[in-house]
Design a protein around this motif. Structure first.
Motif, PDB file in Angstrom:
ATOM      1  N   UNK A  78       0.846  -1.192   0.000  1.00  0.00           N
ATOM      2  CA  UNK A  78       0.000   0.000   0.000  1.00  0.00           C
ATOM      3  C   UNK A  78       0.883   1.245   0.000  1.00  0.00           C
ATOM      4  N   UNK A  79       0.610   2.204  -0.883  1.00  0.00           N
ATOM      5  CA  UNK A  79       1.407   3.426  -0.906  1.00  0.00           C
ATOM      6  C   UNK A  79       1.126   4.271   0.345  1.00  0.00           C
ATOM      7  N   UNK A  80       1.954   5.262   0.616  1.00  0.00           N
ATOM      8  CA  UNK A  80       1.681   6.157   1.752  1.00  0.00           C
ATOM      9  C   UNK A  80       0.289   6.789   1.614  1.00  0.00           C
ATOM     10  N   UNK A  81      -0.368   6.967   2.733  1.00  0.00           N
ATOM     11  CA  UNK A  81      -1.740   7.463   2.757  1.00  0.00           C
ATOM     12  C   UNK A  81      -1.837   8.812   3.459  1.00  0.00           C
ATOM     13  N   UNK A  82      -2.797   9.593   3.047  1.00  0.00           N
ATOM     14  CA  UNK A  82      -3.099  10.835   3.751  1.00  0.00           C
ATOM     15  C   UNK A  82      -4.216  10.619   4.768  1.00  0.00           C
ATOM     16  N   UNK A  83      -5.081   9.655   4.491  1.00  0.00           N
ATOM     17  CA  UNK A  83      -6.187   9.328   5.379  1.00  0.00           C
ATOM     18  C   UNK A  83      -6.264   7.810   5.494  1.00  0.00           C
ATOM     19  N   UNK A  84      -6.392   7.331   6.716  1.00  0.00           N
ATOM     20  CA  UNK A  84      -6.606   5.898   6.958  1.00  0.00           C
ATOM     21  C   UNK A  84      -7.922   5.768   7.690  1.00  0.00           C
ATOM     22  N   UNK A  85      -8.837   5.034   7.118  1.00  0.00           N
ATOM     23  CA  UNK A  85     -10.134   4.804   7.742  1.00  0.00           C
ATOM     24  C   UNK A  85     -10.244   3.322   8.036  1.00  0.00           C
ATOM     25  N   UNK A  86     -10.390   2.993   9.304  1.00  0.00           N
ATOM     26  CA  UNK A  86     -10.531   1.594   9.718  1.00  0.00           C
ATOM     27  C   UNK A  86     -11.923   1.451  10.310  1.00  0.00           C
ATOM     28  N   UNK A  87     -12.746   0.650   9.686  1.00  0.00           N
ATOM     29  CA  UNK A  87     -14.101   0.449  10.180  1.00  0.00           C
ATOM     30  C   UNK A  87     -14.122  -0.364  11.454  1.00  0.00           C
ATOM     31  N   UNK A  88     -15.226  -0.258  12.183  1.00  0.00           N
ATOM     32  CA  UNK A  88     -15.378  -1.015  13.427  1.00  0.00           C
ATOM     33  C   UNK A  88     -15.581  -2.491  13.100  1.00  0.00           C
ATOM     34  N   UNK A  89     -14.998  -3.311  13.898  1.00  0.00           N
ATOM     35  CA  UNK A  89     -15.107  -4.748  13.728  1.00  0.00           C
ATOM     36  C   UNK A  89     -16.183  -5.292  14.642  1.00  0.00           C
ATOM     37  N   UNK A  90     -16.415  -6.584  14.524  1.00  0.00           N
ATOM     38  CA  UNK A  90     -17.288  -7.246  15.482  1.00  0.00           C
ATOM     39  C   UNK A  90     -16.678  -7.063  16.869  1.00  0.00           C
ATOM     40  N   UNK A  91     -17.483  -7.066  17.880  1.00  0.00           N
ATOM     41  CA  UNK A  91     -17.040  -6.702  19.227  1.00  0.00           C
ATOM     42  C   UNK A  91     -15.866  -7.528  19.740  1.00  0.00           C
ATOM     43  N   UNK A  92     -15.788  -8.774  19.367  1.00  0.00           N
ATOM     44  CA  UNK A  92     -14.732  -9.645  19.887  1.00  0.00           C
ATOM     45  C   UNK A  92     -13.424  -9.546  19.098  1.00  0.00           C
ATOM     46  N   UNK A  93     -13.426  -8.828  17.980  1.00  0.00           N
ATOM     47  CA  UNK A  93     -12.255  -8.819  17.095  1.00  0.00           C
ATOM     48  C   UNK A  93     -11.103  -8.011  17.677  1.00  0.00           C
ATOM     49  N   UNK A  94      -9.901  -8.539  17.517  1.00  0.00           N
ATOM     50  CA  UNK A  94      -8.682  -7.823  17.901  1.00  0.00           C
ATOM     51  C   UNK A  94      -7.797  -7.751  16.674  1.00  0.00           C
ATOM     52  N   UNK A  95      -7.213  -6.583  16.425  1.00  0.00           N
ATOM     53  CA  UNK A  95      -6.324  -6.424  15.278  1.00  0.00           C
ATOM     54  C   UNK A  95      -5.183  -7.433  15.357  1.00  0.00           C
ATOM     55  N   UNK A  96      -4.792  -7.952  14.208  1.00  0.00           N
ATOM     56  CA  UNK A  96      -3.648  -8.855  14.159  1.00  0.00           C
ATOM     57  C   UNK A  96      -2.370  -8.030  14.278  1.00  0.00           C
ATOM     58  N   UNK A  97      -1.269  -8.693  14.484  1.00  0.00           N
ATOM     59  CA  UNK A  97       0.015  -7.996  14.561  1.00  0.00           C
ATOM     60  C   UNK A  97       0.301  -7.255  13.245  1.00  0.00           C
ATOM     61  N   UNK A  98      -0.005  -7.902  12.126  1.00  0.00           N
ATOM     62  CA  UNK A  98       0.213  -7.264  10.829  1.00  0.00           C
ATOM     63  C   UNK A  98      -0.636  -6.017  10.648  1.00  0.00           C
ATOM     64  N   UNK A  99      -1.896  -6.074  11.084  1.00  0.00           N
ATOM     65  CA  UNK A  99      -2.769  -4.903  10.995  1.00  0.00           C
ATOM     66  C   UNK A  99      -2.280  -3.783  11.904  1.00  0.00           C
ATOM     67  N   UNK A 100      -1.846  -4.142  13.110  1.00  0.00           N
ATOM     68  CA  UNK A 100      -1.312  -3.132  14.036  1.00  0.00           C
ATOM     69  C   UNK A 100      -0.081  -2.448  13.439  1.00  0.00           C
ATOM     70  N   UNK A 101       0.803  -3.234  12.825  1.00  0.00           N
ATOM     71  CA  UNK A 101       1.993  -2.655  12.189  1.00  0.00           C
ATOM     72  C   UNK A 101       1.598  -1.720  11.051  1.00  0.00           C
ATOM     73  N   UNK A 102       0.577  -2.099  10.285  1.00  0.00           N
ATOM     74  CA  UNK A 102       0.124  -1.268   9.172  1.00  0.00           C
ATOM     75  C   UNK A 102      -0.417   0.070   9.681  1.00  0.00           C
ATOM     76  N   UNK A 103      -1.242   0.038  10.711  1.00  0.00           N
ATOM     77  CA  UNK A 103      -1.789   1.268  11.288  1.00  0.00           C
ATOM     78  C   UNK A 103      -0.650   2.145  11.810  1.00  0.00           C
ATOM     79  N   UNK A 104       0.310   1.542  12.498  1.00  0.00           N
ATOM     80  CA  UNK A 104       1.462   2.278  13.020  1.00  0.00           C
ATOM     81  C   UNK A 104       2.271   2.904  11.874  1.00  0.00           C
ATOM     82  N   UNK A 105       2.513   2.142  10.820  1.00  0.00           N
ATOM     83  CA  UNK A 105       3.248   2.635   9.655  1.00  0.00           C
ATOM     84  C   UNK A 105       2.527   3.836   9.045  1.00  0.00           C
ATOM     85  N   UNK A 106       1.217   3.723   8.879  1.00  0.00           N
ATOM     86  CA  UNK A 106       0.428   4.831   8.311  1.00  0.00           C
ATOM     87  C   UNK A 106       0.503   6.062   9.194  1.00  0.00           C
ATOM     88  N   UNK A 107       0.466   5.856  10.493  1.00  0.00           N
ATOM     89  CA  UNK A 107       0.565   6.975  11.437  1.00  0.00           C
ATOM     90  C   UNK A 107       1.922   7.663  11.306  1.00  0.00           C
TER      91      UNK A 107
END
Length: 112
Positions: A78-107
């Motif tokens: 994924x190229x660098x982003x100006x806006x990252x929108x992450x929708x709400x998940x089902x209540x029990x869902x926890x971000x995976x390590x890969x997803x957490x790294x992606x959010x951190x990278x975008x930040x």
């Protein structure tokens, strides 16, 4: 402007609805509106928008009401982003390590 949504299980459609606002302000969309309905001076202020629908495991994104969104690129391409929108998940869902790294990278990229 580049915008993305990372959805790995079921996300509420309304959580990603703000993307339609960006789309409605895009050059691509506003050029389709007849001049009597939108002046050329307003159209000149339209924004460049590219949407990137990403998931970690390259699967379709599942939305409520049985809707799906096709992946446009994997999370690691994924190229660098100006806006990252992450929708709400089902209540029990926890971000995976890969997803957490992606959010951190975008930040980090957005702080440059």
């Amino acid at each position: 402007m580049a915008t993305t949504v990372d959805i790995t299980i079921v996300t509420e459609i309304l959580d990603v609805a703000p993307l339609d606002i960006f789309s409605g302000m895009s050059k691509e969309f506003t050029k389709t509106i007849p001049d009597p309905l939108m002046s050329s001076s307003i159209k000149e202020q339209a924004i460049d928008v590219a949407f990137h629908w990403v998931t970690e495991h390259e699967q379709e994104a599942k939305l409520t009401a049985g809707a799906t969104i096709k992946l446009t690129r994997p999370i690691d391409n994924c190229p660098p982003l100006e806006v990252l929108l992450v929708g709400a998940y089902e209540m029990h869902y926890k971000l995976t390590e890969g997803e957490m790294k992606f959010v951190h990278k975008c930040n980090l990229e957005s702080q440059v």
